[in-house]
Design a protein around this motif. Structure first.
Motif, PDB file in Angstrom:
ATOM      1  N   GLN A 187       0.828  -1.205   0.000  1.00 47.36           N
ATOM      2  CA  GLN A 187       0.000   0.000   0.000  1.00 47.36           C
ATOM      3  C   GLN A 187       0.866   1.260   0.000  1.00 47.36           C
ATOM      4  O   GLN A 187       0.514   2.263  -0.635  1.00 47.36           O
ATOM      5  N   ARG A 223      -5.548  -2.555  10.584  1.00 43.82           N
ATOM      6  CA  ARG A 223      -5.953  -2.788   9.195  1.00 43.82           C
ATOM      7  C   ARG A 223      -7.401  -2.345   9.034  1.00 43.82           C
ATOM      8  O   ARG A 223      -8.254  -2.682   9.866  1.00 43.82           O
ATOM      9  N   ALA A 233      -6.390  -0.404   3.875  1.00 37.59           N
ATOM     10  CA  ALA A 233      -5.493   0.577   4.497  1.00 37.59           C
ATOM     11  C   ALA A 233      -4.873  -0.028   5.747  1.00 37.59           C
ATOM     12  O   ALA A 233      -5.457  -0.939   6.366  1.00 37.59           O
ATOM     13  N   THR A 234      -3.715   0.474   6.141  1.00 42.28           N
ATOM     14  CA  THR A 234      -3.007  -0.021   7.315  1.00 42.28           C
ATOM     15  C   THR A 234      -2.334   1.137   8.039  1.00 42.28           C
ATOM     16  O   THR A 234      -2.105   2.208   7.466  1.00 42.28           O
ATOM     17  N   SER A 251      -2.568   3.326   2.197  1.00 41.23           N
ATOM     18  CA  SER A 251      -3.846   2.834   1.690  1.00 41.23           C
ATOM     19  C   SER A 251      -3.787   2.769   0.175  1.00 41.23           C
ATOM     20  O   SER A 251      -2.986   3.468  -0.466  1.00 41.23           O
ATOM     21  N   GLN A 256      -9.528   5.033  -1.458  1.00 40.54           N
ATOM     22  CA  GLN A 256      -9.418   6.185  -0.559  1.00 40.54           C
ATOM     23  C   GLN A 256     -10.723   6.971  -0.458  1.00 40.54           C
ATOM     24  O   GLN A 256     -10.922   7.705   0.519  1.00 40.54           O
ATOM     25  N   PRO A 260     -10.673   5.409   4.677  1.00 38.14           N
ATOM     26  CA  PRO A 260     -10.188   4.502   5.733  1.00 38.14           C
ATOM     27  C   PRO A 260      -9.090   5.129   6.600  1.00 38.14           C
ATOM     28  O   PRO A 260      -8.936   4.748   7.765  1.00 38.14           O
ATOM     29  N   ASN A 261      -8.339   6.092   6.055  1.00 39.18           N
ATOM     30  CA  ASN A 261      -7.221   6.650   6.815  1.00 39.18           C
ATOM     31  C   ASN A 261      -7.696   7.405   8.052  1.00 39.18           C
ATOM     32  O   ASN A 261      -7.147   7.250   9.143  1.00 39.18           O
TER      33      ASN A 261
END
Length: 336
Positions: A187, A223, A233-234, A251, A256, A260-261
């Motif tokens: 990612q 995650r 995403a991580t 991510s 996006q 998720p961030n």
């Protein structure tokens, strides 16, 4: 007048170093082993004494660049935020820094010194022959109630977190292991590709971090999954005592729009607060971080070289790395 004395780590030394209230994760043996492995460096520990009494400790690592010994506490590019000193309350950080300079170029035999200490301010550096860059970081005070933390975020950020939840994005805590490192790094490559760049470090650095810090229980790996269960995403978040750090987040671009961030950060803030952590440090002052309701803290990055030639080599190496990063990215993109 303070003095520094190099010492070898033993049980008594480790026990004393652990008692300092300004101790950070970057001073721990686990973190030093991580940096030493990735940078081919040797940890250097020193006591800070006042009239023969130990009043603090210095932490750094010695490595070689251009055939010269470099003392980093830390060096740029080590993905390590602040090191420097642990000092008893009331001990002057400027005085400790002043004592470090002859130690670095004398007993330690370094040709170049770099230091970023969370307790130093620009006024501490004047008159010591140091060059420094403003290197502010963005932090969040986790003491307020959860609803106050959420309310301090920009309205767009709050909407994005709600949108992610409505879209079925979920967050899971991951057991440390090499598979997560590979997922995160894949990612991360996608993140850098968006700017026609490549990551500034290899996947092995992520594996090393997890290998050294994970067993100590001071690493939160997160995650985010979409509604179909795909990992999108991580985030990598070391923490220790009062502070959690945002070491890295990544991510896939195609997901996006699900935001998720922001969801990962919100999960991390709540997780840390529930465990008594009182500060979240983004490790840098990028403008996008202000949406989380951050406060900027000045943490200068100081350096001094034995000669102007060494200083020039350091600056040239930094510029050369940036050029190499852009060049590799262009060739990689062209080959696809």
């Amino acid at each position: 007048m303070l003095r520094l004395h190099r010492v070898e780590p033993d049980a008594a030394l480790r026990a004393d170093r652990a008692t300092y209230p300004d101790r950070l994760i970057f001073h721990t043996p686990e973190w030093l082993n991580f940096v030493a492995e990735c940078q081919n460096a040797e940890p250097l520990l020193a006591t800070v004494t006042d009239s023969g009494q130990v009043v603090g400790h210095f932490t750094g690592l010695l490595t070689r660049r251009f055939g010269m010994r470099i003392l980093g506490s830390p060096m740029a590019g080590w993905t390590t935020s602040y090191v420097g000193f642990n000092l008893r309350p009331g001990v002057s950080r400027r005085a400790a820094l002043e004592a470090l300079i002859p130690f670095a170029f004398g007993e330690a035999g370094a040709a170049h010194l770099e230091i970023r200490d969370r307790g130093l301010v620009p006024a501490d550096l004047t008159g010591l022959g140091l060059r420094w860059d403003d290197a502010p970081t963005a932090v969040i005070d986790l003491n307020p109630p959860e609803d106050a933390l959420f309310g301090a975020m920009a309205s767009a950020c709050r909407r994005n977190i709600r949108k992610a939840a409505k879209s079925g994005v979920t967050v899971e805590e991951v057991t440390p292991g090499p598979a997560f490192a590979d997922e995160f790094y894949d990612q991360l490559r996608d993140v850098f590709a968006k700017q026609n760049l490549v990551p500034t470090y290899s996947v092995e650095r992520v594996r090393s971090l997890i290998r050294h810090i994970g067993p100590a229980g001071n690493l939160l790996l997160l995650r985010a999954r979409d509604a179909e269960g795909r990992g999108i995403a991580t985030a990598v978040l070391p923490w220790y005592h009062r502070t959690m750090y945002f070491w890295g987040g990544a991510s896939y671009r195609e997901h996006q729009h699900l935001r998720p961030n922001e969801t990962l950060i919100w999960h991390a803030l709540r997780w840390a607060r529930e465990r008594g952590v009182t500060e979240f440090d983004f490790v840098g002052g990028n403008a996008y971080k202000t949406k989380y309701g951050t406060t900027e803290v000045a943490v200068p990055w100081a350096r001094r070289s034995r000669s102007p030639l060494v200083a020039h080599l350091r600056d040239a190496a930094k510029q050369g790395f940036a050029f190499k990063q852009r060049t590799v990215a262009r060739f990689t993109s062209a080959a696809k």
